[in-house]
Structure formats: structure tokens, C-alpha cells
Design a protein around this motif. Structure first.
Motif, PDB file in Angstrom:
ATOM      1  N   ILE A  38      16.809  74.810  14.138  1.00 36.85           N
ATOM      2  CA  ILE A  38      16.406  74.501  12.768  1.00 36.85           C
ATOM      3  C   ILE A  38      17.577  74.660  11.808  1.00 36.85           C
ATOM      4  CG2 ILE A  38      15.636  76.841  12.205  1.00 36.85           C
ATOM      5  CD1 ILE A  38      13.857  73.592  11.179  1.00 36.85           C
ATOM      6  N   GLU A  39      18.507  75.573  12.156  1.00 33.98           N
ATOM      7  CA  GLU A  39      19.671  75.781  11.291  1.00 33.98           C
ATOM      8  C   GLU A  39      20.586  74.552  11.277  1.00 33.98           C
ATOM      9  OE1 GLU A  39      17.931  79.661  12.131  1.00 33.98           O
ATOM     10  OE2 GLU A  39      18.555  78.017  13.434  1.00 33.98           O
ATOM     11  N   MET A  40      20.592  73.807  12.370  1.00 32.33           N
ATOM     12  CA  MET A  40      21.419  72.599  12.421  1.00 32.33           C
ATOM     13  C   MET A  40      20.980  71.566  11.380  1.00 32.33           C
ATOM     14  SD  MET A  40      23.816  72.952  14.625  1.00 32.33           S
ATOM     15  CE  MET A  40      24.313  73.807  16.129  1.00 32.33           C
ATOM     16  N   LEU A  66      25.616  64.487  13.055  1.00 30.60           N
ATOM     17  CA  LEU A  66      25.835  64.726  11.629  1.00 30.60           C
ATOM     18  C   LEU A  66      27.163  64.130  11.169  1.00 30.60           C
ATOM     19  CD1 LEU A  66      24.755  68.502  11.516  1.00 30.60           C
ATOM     20  CD2 LEU A  66      23.369  66.531  10.860  1.00 30.60           C
ATOM     21  N   SER A  67      27.288  64.013   9.871  1.00 33.97           N
ATOM     22  CA  SER A  67      28.558  63.537   9.306  1.00 33.97           C
ATOM     23  C   SER A  67      29.590  64.654   9.382  1.00 33.97           C
ATOM     24  CB  SER A  67      28.352  63.108   7.850  1.00 33.97           C
ATOM     25  OG  SER A  67      27.993  64.237   7.050  1.00 33.97           O
ATOM     26  N   ASP A  68      30.863  64.305   9.175  1.00 33.68           N
ATOM     27  CA  ASP A  68      31.936  65.307   9.245  1.00 33.68           C
ATOM     28  C   ASP A  68      31.714  66.422   8.230  1.00 33.68           C
ATOM     29  OD1 ASP A  68      33.096  63.865  11.241  1.00 33.68           O
ATOM     30  OD2 ASP A  68      34.551  62.849   9.929  1.00 33.68           O
ATOM     31  N   GLU A  69      31.296  66.066   7.054  1.00 34.07           N
ATOM     32  CA  GLU A  69      31.046  67.067   6.009  1.00 34.07           C
ATOM     33  C   GLU A  69      29.885  67.989   6.381  1.00 34.07           C
ATOM     34  OE1 GLU A  69      29.931  67.220   1.232  1.00 34.07           O
ATOM     35  OE2 GLU A  69      30.664  65.358   2.131  1.00 34.07           O
ATOM     36  N   ARG A  74      27.575  73.183   8.458  1.00 36.31           N
ATOM     37  CA  ARG A  74      26.729  73.908   9.413  1.00 36.31           C
ATOM     38  C   ARG A  74      27.551  74.928  10.203  1.00 36.31           C
ATOM     39  NH1 ARG A  74      24.236  70.803   6.635  1.00 36.31           N
ATOM     40  NH2 ARG A  74      22.487  69.467   7.287  1.00 36.31           N
ATOM     41  N   ALA A  75      28.738  74.537  10.610  1.00 38.72           N
ATOM     42  CA  ALA A  75      29.578  75.442  11.400  1.00 38.72           C
ATOM     43  C   ALA A  75      29.980  76.670  10.594  1.00 38.72           C
ATOM     44  CB  ALA A  75      30.827  74.697  11.883  1.00 38.72           C
ATOM     45  N   MET A  98      33.714  73.163  14.593  1.00 39.24           N
ATOM     46  CA  MET A  98      33.133  74.432  15.009  1.00 39.24           C
ATOM     47  C   MET A  98      34.229  75.421  15.410  1.00 39.24           C
ATOM     48  SD  MET A  98      29.976  74.948  17.707  1.00 39.24           S
ATOM     49  CE  MET A  98      28.893  73.842  16.774  1.00 39.24           C
ATOM     50  N   ILE A  99      35.267  74.919  16.057  1.00 39.42           N
ATOM     51  CA  ILE A  99      36.384  75.783  16.458  1.00 39.42           C
ATOM     52  C   ILE A  99      37.113  76.312  15.228  1.00 39.42           C
ATOM     53  CG2 ILE A  99      38.636  75.799  17.603  1.00 39.42           C
ATOM     54  CD1 ILE A  99      37.516  73.824  19.644  1.00 39.42           C
ATOM     55  N   GLU A 100      37.335  75.440  14.245  1.00 40.28           N
ATOM     56  CA  GLU A 100      38.027  75.865  13.017  1.00 40.28           C
ATOM     57  C   GLU A 100      37.224  76.921  12.271  1.00 40.28           C
ATOM     58  OE1 GLU A 100      38.715  72.380  10.737  1.00 40.28           O
ATOM     59  OE2 GLU A 100      40.280  71.575  12.086  1.00 40.28           O
TER      60      GLU A 100
END
Length: 311
Positions: A38-40, A66-69, A74-75, A98-100
Motif C-alpha cells: 500500500i505504501e507503493m 511509476l514515473s521517475d519522480e 516512494r524510495a 531505490m539504491i540512491e
């Protein structure tokens, strides 16, 4: 209770550190694992950020849609200052956003080649065992015919000597003197020995003996589920002891009620044989065979027949 840190998962499971190395020292404070589905979608109001996060195929597929933004948002919101780590299952590629975010906030990202259900099952079992309620009791724990028998009683009543006799008869010692107990699930108690006295048995007049060295590796166990408690006490002439076995007494250890038998000790009683029979009788009761109840039923029928004959 053991403290579990994210780095412990790397040491105990086939996980690969992908990002967030600075956060490997973070403590995992709960055994609950969250799947941030749900958080996604952007709903973070009830996000359990203190839990270990597990992202499977479904969550990752939505994240990639999802879009890049939106991915960046989310990450960053997934990676908080108290999140102990994020586990990615199925060996999936991890998006750069997500890594960044993980490197920036110090949240470790761990990659697993296993399926999501397998990963969550193994991690949950590991954390449940680590965070299970625990206590310690004075006694001896022995595996008798597959039944974990905890022998309790006052100091000097003969617990260790009885355990030695049981080991000689082919049964296995788990712990002597101090038994560490942890509660798993709702009704399961697992007992083990403190590392300092593991495999050791203290016999008054003889000293400390190493059971594994004397009797072999088959004479010891590292842990065992506690199914029956045998309390040894010195024979009291004034006390009435249960002679039929109809009374079922229990002892509460943490939240679990364990069947308990009181065995009076006096010269001439072979306690090892009594405990062996108690263990076998306990197994029979589990199978639905109760000798005491059968005798009581026979006695009741005989009394009723006698009454009918008199009438």
C-alpha cells in the motif's frame, strides 16, 4: 533476549548487500516483517517503518510502473532513519532510485535469490526464535523416548543422579542445573543449556562430568521441547499422593501450562524407571489411551452392575 542487527541477517542467510552499508549496525526490534504494498501507492500514514521491509515481485512490478519522480518519492519515504533494512526477493534488479535513497539514508538493501514466501518464512522463524520470551528454571532437562522431561525439585533431592541413570539407559541429556527456556508460538516451550555448562552434569561426591565425552554424542541434545514436568520431593507421610493418576496438575511457565507430576522420593524407589514409564504413559495419553480413566470406567460399571443385582 538476543539483540539482532541487520548484519546478522547477512551472516545467517544467503543475502547480498547491495546498498546502505552504513546501516548494517541498525537493530531489528521486532519479529514482524512488512511488505510495503500500500505504501507503493503513496499511502504512508500507517507505514510500520521500524520493521524489516520485504519487497517481492508484486511490489517491485508496481514500483517500476511509476514515473521517475514517483519512484524517487516512494524510495525516500521507505528509507527512514529507523528502518532496519529492505530485503528484495527473487534476485530482482534493484532500481537506481531505490539504491540512491538507501545510500543517502543508510538503510541496507539486501538481495535474496529465493522466492518471496520462502524468504519471509525463514526470516520470520529466525526473528521469532531470537525474540521469543525467555526465562530460566532450576532443574534438569532430559529427552526420554522423544518426550522432553523437565525434572525439578529441591537441591539435593537427586535430580542429577536420576538424569545420569537415564543417560546410562540410553536417553539424552539437554541441560543440568539451569535450564534456559524460550516460548515459541503460543503453547511451545523450548529448553536448552547455558553455553558454559553445556553437556556437563554435576554429581555430588563425584564432581562435574562431561556426558558427551563419557557416553558419546548420542547421549546429548542441544535443545528440546518441554512436554512434561516431573517434580521430585522427599516423601511426606502426612501428604496424600495421587495413586490413580486421574488428577491432572499443571505448572505455568510464562504463558504455557505444562503437565506436572509429583513423585515422592524415598529409599528403594527407582526414579529413572518411574520417569521412563511416565514418559511412555504421556505418549499413550496423546494417542488417546488413558489407563487411569479406563480403570475408573471399569470400576463405575462394576458398581452399577452390583447395584442392579441387589435390586
Amino acid at each position: 533476549m538476543d539483540m539482532v542487527r541487520t548484519k546478522d541477517l547477512l551472516e545467517n542467510f544467503t543475502l547480498t548487500l547491495v546498498a546502505g552499508e552504513d546501516g548494517l549496525h541498525r537493530e531489528i526490534i521486532t519479529s514482524d516483517i512488512s511488505r510495503p504494498g500500500i505504501e507503493m501507492t503513496g499511502f504512508f500514514e500507517y507505514y510500520p517503518k521500524e520493521r524489516l521491509q520485504l519487497i517481492g515481485k508484486t511490489e517491485m512490478a508496481y514500483f517500476l510502473s511509476l514515473s521517475d519522480e514517483q519512484r524517487k518519492d516512494r524510495a525516500e519515504r521507505l528509507c527512514t532513519d529507523i528502518t532496519p533494512g529492505i530485503v528484495i526477493s527473487r534476485g530482482m534488479d534493484i532500481p537506481e532510485s531505490m539504491i540512491e535513497a538507501a545510500n543517502k539514508s543508510g538503510v541496507p538493501i539486501l538481495q535474496s535469490p529465493r522466492k518471496t514466501t520462502r524468504v519471509i518464512s525463514r526470516l520470520t522463524n529466525y526473528l521469532e526464535a531470537k525474540y521469543a520470551p525467555s526465562t530460566a528454571v532450576h532443574g534438569v532437562l532430559v529427552d526420554v523416548y522423544g518426550v522432553g522431561v523437565l525434572i525439578t525439585g529441591q537441591s539435593g533431592v537427586g535430580k542429577s543422579e536420576t538424569a545420569l541413570e537415564l543417560v546410562k539407559r540410553g536417553h539424552r541429556l539437554v541441560a543440568d542445573d539451569s535450564v534456559e527456556i524460550r516460548q515459541e508460538d503460543y503453547d511451545s516451550l523450548i529448553g536448552n543449556s547455558p553455553p558454559l555448562i553445556e553437556h556437563l552434569l554435576e554429581i555430588r561426591g563425584l564432581g562435574i562430568i562431561n556426558v558427551m565425552t563419557l557416553f558419546g554424542a548420542g547421549s546429548v541434545r542441544n535443545y528440546k521441547k518441554i512436554s512434561l514436568i516431573m517434580n521430585l520431593e522427599l516423601w511426606d507421610e502426612k501428604k496424600q499422593y495421587d495413586r490413580l493418576g486421574l488428577e491432572e496438575e499443571t505448572m505455568k511457565i510464562m504463558d504455557v501450562h505444562v503437565p506436572k507430576l509429583i513423585v515422592p522420593v524415598r529409599p528403594g524407589r527407582n526414579l529413572a524407571v518411574i520417569i521412563e514409564v511416565a514418559a511412555m504413559n504421556f505418549r499413550l495419553k496423546r494417542m488417546g489411551v488413558n489407563a487411569a480413566e479406563e480403570f475408573s470406567d471399569r470400576l463405575t460399571k462394576m458398581i452399577e452392575q452390583e447395584k442392579d443385582g441387589l435390586e
